[in-house]
Design a protein around this motif. Structure first.
Motif, mmCIF file in Angstrom:
data_model
loop_
_atom_site.group_PDB
_atom_site.id
_atom_site.type_symbol
_atom_site.label_atom_id
_atom_site.label_comp_id
_atom_site.label_asym_id
_atom_site.label_seq_id
_atom_site.Cartn_x
_atom_site.Cartn_y
_atom_site.Cartn_z
ATOM 1 N N HIS A 64 0.870 -1.313 0.065
ATOM 2 C CA HIS A 64 0.105 0.220 0.086
ATOM 3 C C HIS A 64 0.891 1.285 0.078
ATOM 4 C CE1 HIS A 64 1.161 0.677 4.089
ATOM 5 N NE2 HIS A 64 0.341 1.711 4.218
ATOM 6 N N GLY A 65 2.023 1.176 0.098
ATOM 7 C CA GLY A 65 2.951 2.325 0.352
ATOM 8 C C GLY A 65 2.885 3.667 -0.929
ATOM 9 N N GLY A 66 2.482 2.868 -1.806
ATOM 10 C CA GLY A 66 2.412 3.844 -2.998
ATOM 11 C C GLY A 66 1.353 5.026 -2.650
ATOM 12 N N PHE A 67 0.182 4.712 -2.136
ATOM 13 C CA PHE A 67 -0.746 5.716 -1.914
ATOM 14 C C PHE A 67 -0.538 6.219 -0.450
ATOM 15 C CE2 PHE A 67 -3.567 3.056 0.463
ATOM 16 C CZ PHE A 67 -4.007 2.143 -0.391
ATOM 17 N N CYS A 68 0.480 5.837 0.307
ATOM 18 C CA CYS A 68 0.653 6.170 1.732
ATOM 19 C C CYS A 68 1.860 7.057 1.658
ATOM 20 C CB CYS A 68 0.619 5.108 2.478
ATOM 21 S SG CYS A 68 0.757 5.442 4.393
ATOM 22 N N SER A 69 2.849 6.326 2.622
ATOM 23 C CA SER A 69 3.928 7.224 3.119
ATOM 24 C C SER A 69 5.288 6.895 2.058
ATOM 25 C CB SER A 69 4.324 7.122 4.479
ATOM 26 O OG SER A 69 4.310 5.697 4.604
ATOM 27 N N VAL A 70 5.031 6.311 1.024
ATOM 28 C CA VAL A 70 6.294 6.220 0.198
ATOM 29 C C VAL A 70 7.192 7.184 -0.170
ATOM 30 C CG1 VAL A 70 5.239 6.295 -2.321
ATOM 31 C CG2 VAL A 70 7.101 4.885 -1.946
ATOM 32 N N ASN A 71 6.563 8.493 -0.243
ATOM 33 C CA ASN A 71 7.373 9.648 -0.443
ATOM 34 C C ASN A 71 8.418 9.902 0.814
ATOM 35 O OD1 ASN A 71 6.754 10.680 -3.201
ATOM 36 N ND2 ASN A 71 4.804 11.332 -2.352
ATOM 37 N N MET A 72 7.877 9.473 1.995
ATOM 38 C CA MET A 72 8.433 9.872 3.343
ATOM 39 C C MET A 72 9.974 8.818 3.013
ATOM 40 S SD MET A 72 9.153 10.997 6.031
ATOM 41 C CE MET A 72 7.769 12.066 6.040
ATOM 42 N N ALA A 73 9.745 7.480 2.852
ATOM 43 C CA ALA A 73 10.828 6.664 2.674
ATOM 44 C C ALA A 73 11.758 6.969 1.424
ATOM 45 C CB ALA A 73 10.187 5.037 2.267
ATOM 46 N N ALA A 74 11.040 7.226 0.299
ATOM 47 C CA ALA A 74 11.866 7.470 -0.818
ATOM 48 C C ALA A 74 12.889 8.939 -0.889
ATOM 49 C CB ALA A 74 11.048 7.632 -2.125
ATOM 50 N N GLY A 75 11.932 9.786 -0.053
ATOM 51 C CA GLY A 75 12.514 11.205 -0.107
ATOM 52 C C GLY A 75 13.615 11.239 0.818
ATOM 53 N N MET A 76 13.507 10.583 1.930
ATOM 54 C CA MET A 76 14.562 10.705 3.030
ATOM 55 C C MET A 76 15.589 9.662 2.731
ATOM 56 S SD MET A 76 12.941 11.874 6.452
ATOM 57 C CE MET A 76 14.312 12.117 7.460
ATOM 58 N N ILE A 77 15.234 8.331 2.308
ATOM 59 C CA ILE A 77 16.337 7.492 2.107
ATOM 60 C C ILE A 77 17.267 7.846 0.883
ATOM 61 C CG2 ILE A 77 16.676 5.146 1.274
ATOM 62 C CD1 ILE A 77 14.335 4.519 3.219
#
Ligand code: SF4
Length: 523
Positions: free
Chosen positions: A139-152
């Protein structure tokens, strides 16, 4: 369900499954039936605290609305009419087996499996890979994936399972874009301790509910405009000279030189010297500083050297170069607090005051812990230094089309303040931080998908360059959700929000079966 007066006979300890915090709970039983659930005081995460949602987990056992048997659409009924009849599990498995075996033997990508917040992705991901389909994500694609991708992609780790604020030592805590469902009970416990210890809590959120209700200062913001606020704070921190220069030099790429020769293929890239590459996917330590004392380029972290962070220089062959910090300063030059006021609704004076408070708290209330350590470049330190400004952010920043860059701005702000991997700031949890980007890659060719074969690679990964994209020879996406294509190159958790529409449209191709597993969209 047991009668309320029935004496409890047994207590089982487990973890709550009602949200992703995973609090420890005690399930009280009568005759093997759940009577009630409460928090487990011995569990380190929630220490006995339970929320209303957690205690209502009992409804997973008793809700009259829950499904207890597989349902099959009634023969002859219209799709969408909602007419189903219960069937046995044997019948359900036999239908699935017959259908999926046929797809696997012909074209495994015609089976797509997308899961909700099932917290079993090791298992569902393994199933998809063994099946041979690239069409798997959670489900990350419509949840917090930007949090993981942007910071990582910026610092190698992120909030929540990857790391979090050190509220035991922070003096200023800024929470931005966070609702109560993320890290709920542990955060509430940490916040109450933080406030009792005299810490100042600022909440930036469109609404004053939950956490914001107990903040020392609530800063209302227009939804989706957090990136503008963060860029304006970065502008102010740089303009006021409130950044932690020592931290930037030693632990970030702020001093590293960027090639600005527009005619060069290397335009916009870091300058690099020839050094043997390390095994794995680590970025080689072969970049350059411009040394203040010798006024020459030197390899970064050369003992006794100190780089310029600002300025413009020319290599011996005439190539123009600038430190990346200079480029950052130029990039945020126009992102003034007055500019951000128009987008965020936050007065420019408040933005300036917040930036000043963050910068001064990080600079003037430093912590020194008597812990000796050695940094990545082999330098020994007698103490650990902390700049006690902590942040916590989540979906309020992430779940917007600008989420990736908003989160990148937050990670840059934290870097400027020198609060990363330091006491009182942001602390990674093992095994983070990862290399930037992490090593896992998807296949980069449709040949990875073959009948009756395991997928040759991982369905999800971290592209580092165009050759890592999962596309065919013409550049078309291999995945049904178009993740890791030119259109969505950094979709590291896949794109669950695309899959239903794409499957219905047959774009980029038609599939046979879409299995949505444990995907309550509200969670
Ligand atoms: S915060 Fe509430 S719902 Fe989430 S795991 Fe803890 S008790 Fe369960």
């Amino acid at each position: 369900m047991p009668a309320p007066s029935a004496p409890i006979q047994e207590v089982k300890k487990t973890t709550c499954y009602m949200c992703a915090c995973r609090c420890g709970i005690r399930v009280h039983l009568v005759d093997g039936q759940v009577r009630y659930i409460d928090g487990n005081p011995e569990h380190p995460l929630n220490q006995g605290v339970i929320c209303a949602k957690g205690s209502s987990g009992i409804m997973k056992q008793y809700s009259p609305a829950r499904l207890t048997k597989p349902l099959l659409r009634k023969p002859g009924s219209e799709r969408g009419a909602g007419e189903f009849e219960p069937i046995s599990w044997e019948q359900a498995f036999s239908i699935l087996f017959e259908r999926l075996a046929k797809i696997r033997a012909t074209d495994p990508k015609k089976f797509a499996i997308f899961t909700g917040r099932d917290q079993m992705q090791a298992l569902t991901g393994l199933f998809a890979r063994q099946f041979g389909t690239p069409n798997y994500a959670a489900h990350g694609g419509f949840c917090s994936v930007n949090m993981a991708a942007g910071m990582i992609y910026t610092i190698g780790g992120s909030f929540w399972e990857f790391g979090g604020p050190d509220l035991d030592r922070a003096k200023l805590f800024v929470m931005i874009g966070t609702a109560e469902d993320h890290h709920s009970n542990p955060m509430k416990i940490a916040l109450s301790k933080f406030k009792r210890n005299g810490g100042r809590f600022v909440s930036i959120n469109p609404v004053r509910t939950g956490y914001s209700a107990i903040a020392d200062e609530w800063v209302p913001i227009r939804p989706g405009s957090d990136g503008a606020l963060l860029l304006a704070i970065i502008h102010e921190i740089i303009a006021q000279g409130l950044y932690d220069r020592d931290f930037l030099v030693r632990y970030t790429n702020a001093g590293q030189l960027v090639n600005l020769d527009e005619k060069s293929d290397e335009f916009g890239m870091f300058l690099r010297t020839e050094v043997p590459e390390e095994e794995g996917c680590f970025d080689p330590q072969n970049k350059l500083w411009w040394d203040r004392a010798s006024n020459k380029p030197v390899i970064t972290h050369t003992e006794g050297c100190d780089p310029f962070l600002l300025g413009e220089f020319r290599l011996a062959d005439g190539t123009p170069v600038k430190p990346s910090f200079q480029l950052l300063q130029e990039r945020v030059k126009d992102y003034t607090p007055e500019w951000a006021e128009g987008l965020t609704g936050i007065p420019a004076a408040t933005i300036k005051r917040l930036a000043y408070e963050m910068g001064v708290t990080a600079r003037d209330q430093k912590i020194e812990l008597p812990i000796a350590w050695t940094d990545s470049w082999g330098k020994d330190h007698d103490t650990v230094t902390g700049n006690p400004v902590a942040f916590h952010a989540m979906r309020g920043l992430a779940a917007h089309s600008n989420g990736f860059h908003t989160i990148r701005a937050l990670a840059i702000l934290m870097s400027l303040l020198g609060t990363i991997d330091r006491p009182g700031g942001f602390r990674h949890k093992a095994p983070f931080p990862r290399p930037i980007p992490p090593c896992a890659k998807t296949p980069n060719t449709p040949l990875a998908v073959k009948p009756n074969s395991v997928l040759d690679g991982m369905a999800l990964g971290w592209p580092a360059e165009p050759d890592d994209l999962f596309v065919d020879d013409s550049g078309n996406p291999v995945r049904i959700d178009k993740a890791f294509s030119w259109e969505y190159p950094l979709s590291v958790h896949g794109l669950m929000h695309n899959v239903i529409t794409n499957a219905w449209r047959g774009d980029p191709y038609r599939i046979d079966t879409l299995l949505i597993f444990m995907a309550n969209m509200a969670w």
